[in-house]
Structures are given as C-alpha cells and as structure tokens.
Design an enzyme around this catalytic site. Structure first.
Site, short mmCIF file in Angstrom:
data_model
loop_
_atom_site.label_atom_id
_atom_site.label_comp_id
_atom_site.label_asym_id
_atom_site.label_seq_id
_atom_site.Cartn_x
_atom_site.Cartn_y
_atom_site.Cartn_z
N LYS A 201 -7.79 -4.17 9.25
CA LYS A 201 -6.35 -4.40 9.04
C LYS A 201 -5.54 -3.80 10.18
CE LYS A 201 -5.89 -6.46 5.16
NZ LYS A 201 -5.03 -7.07 4.18
N GLU A 273 -4.82 -0.85 0.01
CA GLU A 273 -5.64 -2.00 0.32
C GLU A 273 -6.90 -1.99 -0.55
OE1 GLU A 273 -4.56 -4.08 2.85
OE2 GLU A 273 -6.18 -5.28 2.07
#
Ligand SMILES: *[C@@H]1O[C@H](CO)[C@@H](O)[C@H](O)[C@H]1NC(C)=O
Ligand SMILES: *[C@@H]1O[C@H](CO)[C@@H](O)[C@H](O)[C@H]1NC(C)=O
Length: 599
Positions: A201, A273
């Site tokens: 990410k 996340e």
C-alpha cells in the site's frame, strides 16, 4: 630509497587534475538538492542503504569523495540504463511471484530506481506489488523472505510500543498503514505474513501520489493467528498462538495509536488495512473522531465503487437517485459502499430513509430482510428491509428487486451466473455489473461473460485487473478496474498536506466525484469507468487538488497559512525519482577552485 616529495605531489596533482577534466565533461549537472548537509554516511554504508544508494550512478567525484571509489565497476551509469536493465529482466520473467521477489529486491537495494521502474510501467507492475500478486506473496511470506520491511509489534510488546517506534530509523513519518493480518484481501487470516499488504500500500502512496517513502511506515500488529496452516508452518514468523481477542488486544491497539501520535504528531495519518470485519468497524468508529484515520477496506473501497457508479451514470444519463442497487455480500465493503451511495443520494435532496430503501443486500444466508432466522448485525440494520416475497437464490433476488446495478463484494467466487447476468440484461438497457471481489479467481464474474451475455450493453467494473474484451461484432471494450489505488493515495496526499485531523466520509464522497470527473467521454465509450492506470500519478494529483480545496472550504484543514495556489503547492511537494547529489555545496577541488554547485 629517497622519495622526492615534490615529484610525488606534482604527479598527484596532475592525476587529480586529469580526473577533474574527465569528469567535468561527463558529469551531468546535479539538479536535485544536495544531501551532503544531512547525510553523515560515507563509504560502503551509503551503498548499503537503499535510500542513499545510487548503484553505478554514483559519479566519479562522488565515488572519490564518499570513499566508495573502487567498490563499483568503473563505468558511471545513468538511471535510464539502470532502469532498462531491470525492465529487461522483468520482461523475461513469467511467474508473477518471481517478479514480486525481484522488484522487492530492487526496493531493498536502490529505492529511487525501484520507484522509477515501478512508475514507468505502473499498469503492468501494480498487479505485482499490489493485488493480486501481493496476496500470493503474503501467503508465501515466510518462504520467500529476504529482508524485513516495516515495523512488527506483537502483543508481548504491550507497554513498550513507544520504545519500539523509537527503533524506527525515520523521524518524520506522516503516514502509517497498519494491519493485524486477520483478513488479508480475500485470503483470510495470514497473521504477520500480512506485512506484504502495508508495504505494498505504501509503495502506492509513493508511486501514485508522490508521497516521500521515508514518510511512510508499514506496521503489522501480531496478536497471533487462527490459521492452523500457519501455526504448523516452520517458516511462520509471528507468535505461535491463537489470536488474542481479549481486552489486551484493544489495549494494544490503543497504545499503538497513542504512541504514533506521541512520536510523529497528532496529524499523522493512520490507515487501517485488512482487519477482521468486526474489528474494522469497531476501530473506525472508535478512532475516527480522535485520530487522523481511515479504513481503506471500508472507505477507500466505497469511494472507488461510487466513482464507478458515478461514471456509469454519466454513460446512462440517469441520476443516481433513480438507481436500485443489489449487493452480493454484506460485509465491510458492501456496507461502506452502501453508506456512501446513500450520502451521494441525500446530497441531491433525497431523505436518508428513502435512499436506504434503494439498497438491498444478499449474503450467504440470503436476502437481508426483517425477521430472517440468521442474525444481522447493527452495521447492517439500515439495509434490512421488509421481505419482498419468496427469494430462494440470488437470481430470484435480481428478478424480484429488479436492480439497475449489482455489486459483488462477497469474495466467494463466480456467483454472478450466466442467468444472473442475462436477467440484468433483460431488466435494464444498460445494466451496471461490478464484480469487485479480489483476487482474480474470486471475482463474481469475468468481463467476458458480462459483456457477451449483455451484447456489450453492460457497464462493468472489477476489483482485479482484466484485459480488454473483443465482442463478436468487433467492438473492443475495456473493463474498468475499481482499484482502491485510484483513491487512497490521492486522499492521503491531500490529508497530509492540508493537515486534516479527522477524515470525514464526505472527503471520500468528494474523492469519488473527482475521480469520476476525470474519465473522458471517449474512455466511457470504450467501456472504461476509470481513467487508465498508466495516468494514475496525474489522476491522484488532480484529486488531491480538489480535495485540498474542499477541506479548506469546509474548515477541515489545519495547515496555516492556507496555500493560495493549491495546484502549485501540491506539485511542489511531489517526490520524484531523480537521484540526490552527494557533492558538498562548496566543495573545492584541490587547487582548482571547482565547485559543482556553481555549474
Ligand atoms: C492460512 O494460511 C495459508 C498459507 O498462508 C493460506 O493459504 C490460507 O488461505 C489461510 N487460511 C485461512 C482460513 O485463513
Ligand atoms: C523533520 O521535519 C522537521 C520539520 O518539518 C524538519 O525540520 C527536519 O529537518 C526533518 N527531519 C528530517 C530527518 O528530515
């Protein structure tokens, strides 16, 4: 033997002078900021640090001054040539996991070169550093392990989280991505093997939005894993214990949040996340008013899906309020998208109750209706409606509810059957079919099925990348990839730069609008609902400009004074992959008065 020092010095002078001439001709002027001032490193450590390493791109002068001359082959290379070497090798590889390992190896050695290679071919390489390949890499994490990346905090560290943060070598972190590994993509509980996700990410923070890599911190919180395979895996790297689901877990997360803010400041962005469903919602609610935080699986996914719907509206020409949406799946992704659609509908004057009535959900027990046997949780309540009659299957649900859009986020494989797609084609002139589940084999249907079974009429988006589809009449349609990477880097850039303290859902609504606007009419005709990924840097920057304008207008920004020229302000901060110049500003070559800065 007598040594004539005068001769020795004269020869040395001649040698240095000739080096000088050689390098002045070949040396490109250093355009980037000089790092000399704030790097004390010299010699081999400079080459071992991926942040400072330039490989063979160290100039001859740098090699001599920094004490690395001779540690590299004599040739001085440009970054172009270095990039080409890696690109050529990547082209030869066929196995995605092999590509992943190779790319991560570049990142471990030469960070700028890694981003150069990644950005130059982002469309090809994003599926490697991010979904779907990153998922595969996570399941094999302990087996393909080379060097640790990111910060690992285990439940045994409770009470000492702050001192672990102090071990992280960077002092100016502005974005943290954290996971506890419980629900990695559609793959399940991978424990600390989930580290691949925050790392991936954050690569996209830098590649897509130009956020400096040293400002990004990937974190895994290890509270154990419930995955039996891992608990028996000799290469597993986390605690060999079942997940701690007690108060200690909550306390650890609390401590972590406070430690981050304590060390890096209260406007540090913390992105959650791949937490388990239940915890994802709980933590979002718990922290969103107290920290600068968002959950990408809920809010990012919602925003990118809404952007797809808004782009589809443009193609269909019907306002969002006239749509009926049926979800397959009723987890965090479905609820996030549904809530954001409701926000978009209410913006045009509809009441919240009316808007919610337009959204239905179907999960593994069937349609979410009042009085059904299986429980629904509080997050789902808003979308539990009166039963519309007997619904036995998803196909029944489609035929009964007559949705204009179906959105698949169940992560349970090909559940948009041919019959479902055909039914959508009969009910609608331009059906909207989004099969957003990841990775590729979990997608609810393929674009090929969606387009061919509706004669190319449907507006399709997927979560994983698929190639273009050629129809029997020769038309070529390019499916949209509802990739979160369209949203979170741009949002993060705007939030960091304008010092937003609480990220409201309206920010994600604005992000969706800003993304949908960037799809050209020509791209819509080609079937695309999102701009091409190859253009993602510019897309993220444009989005960030819109968002920075928005948060200042709404009084959510805390960076003062407000930059008047938002465009210039954002573009000036964006990081690029040009190498730093390591020559000291005022370095004078002995006796020659040469100063590289002056060139
Ligand atoms: C357990 O871990 C293995 C190996 O990483 C993975 O393939 C599998 O999907 C996981 N299973 C569950 C139920 O999470
Ligand atoms: C960190 O940020 C502060 C304030 O912006 C700055 O003065 C300092 O030089 C930065 N430190 C590093 C190592 O970049």
């Amino acid at each position: 033997m007598e040594i004539d020092y005068a001769v020795v010095f004269f020869l040395l002078y001649l040698f240095l002078f000739s080096q000088q001439l050689r390098t002045t001709w070949s040396l490109k002027p250093c355009v980037s900021v000089c790092r000399w001032a704030h790097t004390k490193e010299k010699g081999k450590p400079l080459m071992l640090n991926p942040r400072t390493n330039k490989g063979m791109a160290f100039s001859l002068q740098e090699r001599q001054i920094l004490g690395i001359h001779g540690l590299l082959p004599p040739k001085v290379e440009t970054q172009d040539i270095q990039a080409l070497r890696f690109q050529n090798n990547l082209k030869k590889m066929t196995d995605p996991l092999e590509k992943y390992i190779y790319l991560m190896g570049i990142q471990e050695r030469n960070e700028r070169l890694f981003y150069r290679v990644l950005m130059e071919d982002i469309e090809e390489l994003m599926p490697i550093v991010y979904t779907p390949t990153v998922g595969l890499a996570c399941t094999h994490y302990g087996h393909i392990f080379r060097r640790p990346k990111g910060l690992f905090i285990s439940i045994l560290d409770k009470g000492h989280v702050r001192s672990i943060l102090d071990n992280w070598p960077e002092t100016n972190v502005s974005a943290v991505v954290v996971t506890d590994g419980e629900r990695i993509l559609g793959l399940g509980d991978l424990g600390v093997y989930g580290m691949g996700i925050p790392v991936g990410k954050l690569c996209l923070y830098t590649a897509c939005a130009g956020i400096r890599p040293e400002k990004c911190l990937p974190v895994v919180i290890d509270v154990g894993t419930d995955n039996e395979t891992l608990l028996e895996d000799p290469f597993y790297m986390g605690l060999y214990q079942k997940r701690d689901r007690s108060q200690a877990y909550d306390d650890l997360i609390d401590e972590f949040m406070e430690a981050v803010v304590d060390k890096y400041g209260q406007d540090t962005l913390i992105q959650f996340e791949d937490f388990g469903n239940h915890n994802a919602f709980r933590f979002l609610r718990k922290y969103r008013e107290k920290f600068c935080t968002f959950n990408d699986d809920i809010q990012g996914t919602a925003s990118v899906a809404l952007a797809g719907l808004l782009a589809a509206q443009r193609a269909i020409g019907k306002p969002i309020t006239e749509h009926r949406v049926l979800f397959l799946g009723a987890g965090e992704a479905a609820l996030g998208i549904a809530n954001l659609i409701v926000m978009a509908m209410t913006e045009t004057g509809m009441t919240q109750a009316e808007a919610r009535k337009k959204i239905w959900m179907y999960d593994k027990y069937g349609l979410l209706v009042k009085g059904r046997q299986q429980e629904t949780d509080t997050n789902q309540e808003a979308f539990v409606h009166e039963s519309p009659g007997n619904v036995e299957s998803f196909l029944d649900a489609v035929n009964t509810i007559k949705p204009t859009a179906i959105i698949g986020v169940a992560g349970a494989g090909r559940l948009f059957t041919h019959d479902v797609i055909k039914a959508m084609g009969i009910l609608n002139e331009r059906p909207i079919i989004f099969s957003l589940s990841n990775p590729t084999n979990k997608a609810e249907c393929t674009p090929n099925d969606a387009y061919t079974l509706t004669n190319g009429r449907c507006l399709f988006a997927s979560g994983s990348p698929f190639g273009p589809v050629t129809l029997s009449d020769g038309r070529v349609l390019t499916p949209g990839q509802g990739n979160n990477a369209y949203i979170f880097p741009g949002v993060a850039l705007a939030v960091i730069l304008s010092r937003v303290r609480h990220i409201s859902d309206t920010v994600f609504l604005e992000a969706a609008k800003a993304l949908a606007e960037q799809v050209t009419d020509k791209e819509l005709e080609e079937g695309r609902l999102y701009p091409p990924l190859s253009n993602i840097r510019e897309v993220s920057i444009q989005m960030a400009i819109k968002l920075v304008e928005y948060v200042y207008a709404k009084g959510m920004a805390f960076r003062y004074p407000e930059p008047l020229d938002k465009n210039g302000f954002i573009r000036a901060t964006v990081w690029n992959t040009n190498y730093d110049c390591f020559l000291p500003d005022t370095y004078d070559w002995p006796g020659i008065g040469f100063s590289p800065k002056a060139k």
